[in-house]
Design a protein around this motif. Structure first.
Motif, short mmCIF file in Angstrom:
data_model
loop_
_atom_site.label_atom_id
_atom_site.label_comp_id
_atom_site.label_asym_id
_atom_site.label_seq_id
_atom_site.Cartn_x
_atom_site.Cartn_y
_atom_site.Cartn_z
N VAL A 7 0.84 -1.20 0.00
CA VAL A 7 0.00 0.00 0.00
C VAL A 7 0.87 1.25 0.00
N LEU A 8 1.90 1.28 0.85
CA LEU A 8 2.76 2.46 0.94
C LEU A 8 3.52 2.68 -0.36
N ARG A 9 3.95 1.60 -1.00
CA ARG A 9 4.67 1.75 -2.26
C ARG A 9 3.77 2.29 -3.36
N ARG A 10 2.54 1.77 -3.46
CA ARG A 10 1.64 2.22 -4.53
C ARG A 10 1.26 3.69 -4.32
N LEU A 11 1.20 4.16 -3.07
CA LEU A 11 0.96 5.57 -2.82
C LEU A 11 2.16 6.42 -3.24
N ALA A 12 3.35 5.91 -2.93
CA ALA A 12 4.55 6.65 -3.32
C ALA A 12 4.68 6.71 -4.83
N GLU A 13 4.31 5.62 -5.52
CA GLU A 13 4.33 5.62 -6.98
C GLU A 13 3.38 6.66 -7.55
N ASP A 14 2.36 6.99 -6.78
CA ASP A 14 1.38 7.98 -7.22
C ASP A 14 1.81 9.39 -6.82
N GLY A 15 3.00 9.49 -6.21
CA GLY A 15 3.48 10.81 -5.79
C GLY A 15 2.91 11.28 -4.48
N GLN A 16 2.44 10.35 -3.65
CA GLN A 16 1.86 10.71 -2.36
C GLN A 16 2.77 10.27 -1.23
N ALA A 17 2.91 11.14 -0.23
CA ALA A 17 3.67 10.78 0.96
C ALA A 17 2.83 9.89 1.85
N SER A 18 3.48 8.97 2.55
CA SER A 18 2.74 8.15 3.52
C SER A 18 2.47 8.98 4.76
N SER A 19 1.48 8.58 5.54
CA SER A 19 1.09 9.35 6.72
C SER A 19 2.15 9.33 7.79
N SER A 20 3.15 8.45 7.68
CA SER A 20 4.21 8.38 8.69
C SER A 20 5.36 9.33 8.37
N HIS A 21 5.34 9.96 7.17
CA HIS A 21 6.47 10.77 6.74
C HIS A 21 6.44 12.17 7.35
N GLU A 22 5.35 12.61 7.90
CA GLU A 22 5.23 13.98 8.36
C GLU A 22 4.82 14.04 9.82
N ASP A 23 5.39 15.02 10.51
CA ASP A 23 4.94 15.35 11.85
C ASP A 23 4.07 16.60 11.77
N ILE A 24 3.25 16.80 12.79
CA ILE A 24 2.38 17.98 12.79
C ILE A 24 3.22 19.24 12.92
N LYS A 25 3.15 20.12 11.93
CA LYS A 25 3.88 21.38 11.94
C LYS A 25 2.98 22.48 11.41
N SER A 26 3.16 23.69 11.95
CA SER A 26 2.32 24.80 11.52
C SER A 26 2.58 25.17 10.07
N VAL A 27 3.76 24.78 9.54
CA VAL A 27 4.07 25.14 8.16
C VAL A 27 3.06 24.56 7.18
N TYR A 28 2.53 23.36 7.51
CA TYR A 28 1.57 22.74 6.60
C TYR A 28 0.25 23.51 6.57
N VAL A 29 -0.11 24.07 7.72
CA VAL A 29 -1.31 24.90 7.77
C VAL A 29 -1.12 26.16 6.92
N TRP A 30 0.06 26.78 7.06
CA TRP A 30 0.32 28.00 6.29
C TRP A 30 0.41 27.71 4.81
N GLN A 31 0.97 26.55 4.45
CA GLN A 31 1.01 26.18 3.03
C GLN A 31 -0.40 26.12 2.45
N SER A 32 -1.32 25.57 3.22
CA SER A 32 -2.70 25.47 2.76
C SER A 32 -3.35 26.85 2.67
N LEU A 33 -3.14 27.67 3.68
CA LEU A 33 -3.78 28.98 3.72
C LEU A 33 -3.28 29.89 2.59
N LYS A 34 -2.02 29.70 2.16
CA LYS A 34 -1.45 30.56 1.12
C LYS A 34 -1.67 30.02 -0.28
N ASP A 35 -2.27 28.88 -0.39
CA ASP A 35 -2.46 28.23 -1.69
C ASP A 35 -3.77 28.69 -2.32
N TRP A 36 -3.70 29.22 -3.53
CA TRP A 36 -4.92 29.71 -4.19
C TRP A 36 -5.92 28.58 -4.42
#
Length: 499
Positions: A252-281
């Motif tokens: 499952v993790l490989r097929r997601l990576a093949e699709d260009g998606q990060a697995s849920s274990s690759h990221e920790d909760i950071k405020s930068v992700y919230v700001w990335q979303s807020l600044k995205d048109w």
């Protein structure tokens, strides 16, 4: 579910050179097998995911949508008269739900990731089941207002949570049909809700309770029981799902990576992700589109029984006549999800399907014929329901990074559902039986928000894809390490948006 696997969405993709360069693709657990063997394994894996995840989640959303909209069924069974409320107070009870529901939706996906789905989803179900049951015990306007506030608060996590959750399991081109099947439960609940309300209302007088009270109580108890069962039926993210073997988790993790998606274990909760979303048109154009369709959805679902009753039918007949439009909308929702996945196009489906809703409400606005108005409700349902799941899939497909995607989905759905406030107040009792104001406002939402927003998003995404194909965005990754490039998410120049 087996039918889902007839789609080309389940074929195995090899990582592209750009993915290998910019994205860590896990080792292939099936290295050495033939293409036929790998495809058979992949089909079996996706089939297993479908059967383990989709049916139960559909049941949860059916219950959720039933619980938030059954107040419309209760209204025509005497709710307002028995509680001594005015129509303005009734509309306020509808409105208060969407205030708490919308405010807490952007936070819900963070809580889902933090608490784990197998804990978070059952807990909120138990809570809203209790709120639903207590609605049946209300004796005045204040009590109903309080119950509806807490119902919105406790239901806030399910719809954005499940859409985010499913997007962490399936490839982008596989997500549409699954999201459509999940959301089709809303259309089923509209059909089922009318039948159920017509049956339960016959309990009027039992134990000294009115028929509308039994609607709330019995449906609330059912929700609570399903919530208990969900502790065993809801599973965690792919990294930790216990129903998968270690080898299946790796696949499952490989097929997601093949699709260009990060697995849920690759990221920790950071405020930068919230700001990335807020600044995205894309977040705000997605919010415009979803505002147009969600505001229309709630106006339609909350007032359809009332609209039909005002055409001259009895309350029981109005409950029953509300069933066919939802049933047809359910079928089209699934068909749109299926064909949009196969075509790799989502925007064009939004654009053309929305025209059915525009036509339906235009007819409702100008019609004085009960028969023609009833036919128009079919067009209205067909133009609204398929675009809900298609819009969420479109937004999800074009946001990479599990926390940015979760935040974006929460914002888009939260803002869209805040427009349920409009839907709760635009159909005024003094405008009966034709409700010209309500129909005109919904027509504007569909035309400007859903249709206009979809056209805008489609052409902006297409222009951006052209720039990435011609290398105009390669400058974004100059001098960056592989990890830094991976952290760009959908800003990676090799990430092409779904149109």
């Amino acid at each position: 579910m087996a039918a889902l696997n007839a789609s080309p969405a389940t074929t195995v993709e090899k990582p592209t050179a750009e993915m290998k360069e910019h994205f860590d693709v896990p080792e292939d657990p099936d290295a050495g097998l033939s293409d036929e063997e790998r495809e058979a394994i992949d089909r079996a894996l996706v089939r297993k995911l479908d059967w383990k995840l989709i049916p139960w989640l559909c049941l949860l959303y059916l219950v959720s949508f039933l619980d938030r909209t059954n107040i419309g069924n209760a209204k025509i069974e005497g709710l307002i008269e028995d509680l001594g409320m005015t129509n303005t107070q009734y509309n306020a009870c509808l409105t208060i739900f969407f205030v708490s529901y919308s405010v807490f939706e952007p936070l819900s996906n963070i809580l889902l990731k933090w608490m784990k789905p197998r804990i978070y989803i059952p807990v909120i179900m138990l809570a809203w089941g209790l709120c639903m049951t207590f609605m049946g015990l209300c004796h005045n306007y204040n009590g109903l207002m309080a119950a509806r506030w807490f119902l919105g608060l406790t239901e806030a996590g399910l719809f954005p949570g499940v859409n985010y959750y499913l997007s962490c399991w399936f490839k982008r081109r596989e997500f549409g049909i699954r999201a459509a099947i999940f959301f089709s439960a809303a259309a089923v609940s509209g059909s089922f809700g009318g039948l159920l309300a017509a049956a339960i209302s016959r309990m009027d007088g039992i134990s000294g309770l009115h028929g509308w009270q039994w609607i709330f109580i019995l449906e609330g108890i059912a929700t609570f029981v399903i919530g208990i069962a969900s502790f065993w039926m809801v599973h965690d993210f792919p990294d930790d799902a216990k129903f998968l073997t270690p080898l299946e988790r790796a696949r499952v993790l490989r097929r997601l990576a093949e699709d260009g998606q990060a697995s849920s274990s690759h990221e920790d909760i950071k405020s930068v992700y919230v700001w990335q979303s807020l600044k995205d048109w894309k977040t705000w154009v997605g919010a415009l589109i979803y505002m147009g369709v969600a505001g229309s959805l709630y106006a339609f679902s909350l007032f359809l029984p009332t609209i039909i009753k005002e055409l001259g039918y009895s309350s029981t007949t109005a409950q029953l006549l509300s069933v066919p439009p939802y049933a047809l909308a359910c079928v089209l929702t699934i068909l749109v999800g299926w064909f949009a996945d196969r075509a790799g196009q989502r925007g064009l489906f939004n654009i053309f399907i929305s025209l059915l809703g525009v036509l339906g409400f235009a007819i409702l606005l100008g019609s004085n014929s009960p028969t023609l108005s009833y036919i128009a409700t079919f067009l209205a349902a067909l133009g609204i329901y398929p675009c809900i799941s298609n819009t969420i899939t479109w937004v999800s497909n074009n946001v990479e990074g599990v926390y940015k995607r979760g935040t974006t989905i929460g914002i888009v759905i939260g803002w869209g559902n805040l427009n349920g406030i409009m839907g709760s107040n635009v159909y005024r009792a003094k405008d009966a039986p034709h409700y010209r104001l309500g129909h005109a406002v919904v027509l504007g939402y569909l035309t400007i928000g859903l249709f206009g927003g979809s056209v805008l998003n489609y052409f902006l995404l297409r222009r951006e894809n052209e720039k990435r194909r011609t290398g105009e965005r390669d400058v974004w990754i100059e001098g960056l390490s592989r990890k830094e490039i991976e952290g760009l998410g959908d800003k990676r120049p090799d990430f092409l948006y779904t149109l």
